[in-house]
Design a protein around this motif. Structure first.
Motif, short mmCIF file in Angstrom:
data_model
loop_
_atom_site.label_atom_id
_atom_site.label_comp_id
_atom_site.label_asym_id
_atom_site.label_seq_id
_atom_site.Cartn_x
_atom_site.Cartn_y
_atom_site.Cartn_z
N THR A 4 0.82 -1.20 0.00
CA THR A 4 0.00 0.00 0.00
C THR A 4 0.86 1.25 0.00
OG1 THR A 4 -1.72 -1.12 1.28
CG2 THR A 4 -1.80 1.28 1.22
N ALA A 5 0.44 2.26 -0.78
CA ALA A 5 1.05 3.59 -0.74
C ALA A 5 -0.06 4.62 -0.61
CB ALA A 5 1.87 3.85 -1.99
N ILE A 6 0.16 5.60 0.26
CA ILE A 6 -0.80 6.68 0.48
C ILE A 6 -0.07 8.01 0.38
CG2 ILE A 6 -2.41 7.75 2.09
CD1 ILE A 6 -2.87 5.02 3.33
N ALA A 7 -0.55 8.89 -0.48
CA ALA A 7 0.04 10.21 -0.63
C ALA A 7 -0.99 11.27 -0.27
CB ALA A 7 0.53 10.42 -2.06
N GLY A 8 -0.62 12.20 0.62
CA GLY A 8 -1.51 13.28 1.02
C GLY A 8 -0.95 14.63 0.63
N PHE A 9 -1.83 15.56 0.22
CA PHE A 9 -1.41 16.86 -0.30
C PHE A 9 -2.31 17.96 0.25
CE2 PHE A 9 -0.80 13.49 -3.38
CZ PHE A 9 0.54 13.60 -3.71
#
Length: 385
Positions: free
Chosen positions: A64-69
């Motif tokens: 899993t990869a999670i990117a927040g901006f």
């Protein structure tokens, strides 16, 4: 238009574009390639859409990869991450579909049951051309019911509170079906409101309890709720209206829980996607088979409306909009959602072990359309045919 080199340069901003990684188990190694792909795709969607906040999640082969901006709320400067809470709107419908599948396996009700026999409302339900509304018609958006329950507007902090059983009964008494159930497809939140009520009646307990016992707890979703708990507001991503104004944290009444009431986190969505993508697991095998199947095909329907916003619907599952393989893109089960200033999109390719989810905290249709295309393209990149 910015050149590719400048886009790539922008993707390296470490402070504003933080990458968060979660894993289903501590022993699972970090997939650096997945991280790179997700961070790059998320950066493009966030910057191109000029969004206040954006989260992109991808699952592939158990990683899993999670990117927040951006920010979770106006002026708070807090970058969203895997524990940030947000609304997913109508993505809730596929959770309701899974709850239905679980109950069908247990014999609590059947797909072909008449809604009249399962709803428990003191009203004779409308029919058309001798065809009654069945449970399967509700979950495949082919009930013939109108899109929304006719009702008065509610206040800003409780806009959905006027969607009551009485309002639903009044509409069932006075509003005829738009087509014979099962012969066309028209997106209907009203239909899923009634599905939630029918599941509660058939299961002998509130829909929220059925969902928790049958879906959320087995997947390990500890931060998925219908209304914020004490302390949750500090990590909630606030939605923004079409004019850019921040919207109130609205109450979720029981009536809309099945159709669009869920609040969750990126970590919980990743856990749920992993459960679905583990399709050859010995446990819950029959449940996945039921939940991933197609039950209504576009071919032969008289009308299809409101179901093509993430690509032309080829078939309907249990709340899922199903897109058959095309070119390099694999089979996709997907669902869009939008509520109280947030747009969300979920897409899984169960035959390829890949899933993608995103949420943006703005009612921005061009940005949403572009992000859906990016998400579908991401699935094609991560799981080419």
């Amino acid at each position: 238009m910015l050149g590719l080199r400048k886009w790539i340069g922008l993707c390296g901003l470490p402070a504003a574009l933080a990458l968060q990684i979660v894993s289903g188990a501590p022993a699972v190694a970090e997939d650096k390639l997945l991280n790179e792909v997700v961070n790059f795709a998320g950066t493009l969607s966030f910057l191109a859409g000029k969004l206040p906040g954006f989260i992109l999640v991808a699952v592939r082969d158990g990683e899993t990869a999670i990117a927040g901006f951006g920010s979770t709320a106006d002026h708070d400067g807090k970058t969203p991450d895997g524990d940030t809470m947000f609304r997913i709107g109508s993505v809730s419908k596929v959770f309701c579909g899974e709850t239905l599948a679980s109950m069908v396996l247990d014999g609590k009700l059947h797909f072909a049951d008449r809604l009249q026999d399962r709803l428990g409302y003191d009203v004779t339900l409308p029919e058309k051309d001798g065809r009654p509304i069945r449970i399967i018609d509700l979950v495949t958006q082919s009930s013939g019911l109108q899109r929304e329950v006719p009702r008065a507007d509610g206040p800003a902090d409780d806009p959905f509170g006027t969607n009551t059983r009485d309002a639903q009964i009044a509409a069932l008494k006075t509003e005829p079906l738009l087509f014979p159930p099962g012969t066309a497809a028209l997106y209907s939140n009203f239909g899923f409101d009634l599905l939630g009520a029918a599941l509660a009646k058939s299961g002998g307990k509130p829909y929220a309890d059925l969902l928790k016992e049958r879906v959320l707890d087995p997947a390990g979703m500890k931060d998925t709720v219908f209304n914020l708990r004490p302390g949750d507001e500090l990590r909630f991503m606030r939605g923004h209206d079409f004019d850019g104004s921040q919207m109130a944290i609205a109450k979720t009444p029981i009536s809309i829980e099945c159709a669009g009431g869920m609040i969750t986190t990126a970590n919980d969505m990743a856990r749920w996607m992993k459960w679905h993508l583990d399709r050859l697991a010995a446990t819950d095998h029959d449940l996945r088979l039921l939940d991933h199947a197609a039950y209504l095909y576009r071919d032969g329907l008289s009308v299809v409306s409101g179901l093509d916003d993430a690509g032309p619907m080829d078939a309907m599952g249990l709340g899922w909009v199903i897109n058959m393989p095309a070119g390099n893109r694999p089979l996709i089960l997907q669902k869009t959602g939008g509520l109280q200033g947030s747009f969300a999109y979920l897409a899984i390719a169960p035959t390829r072990g890949v899933g993608v989810f995103f949420v943006m905290n703005a009612f921005n249709i061009p940005a949403f359309t572009a992000a859906v295309a990016t998400a579908n393209g991401l699935i094609t990149q991560l799981a080419p045919r």
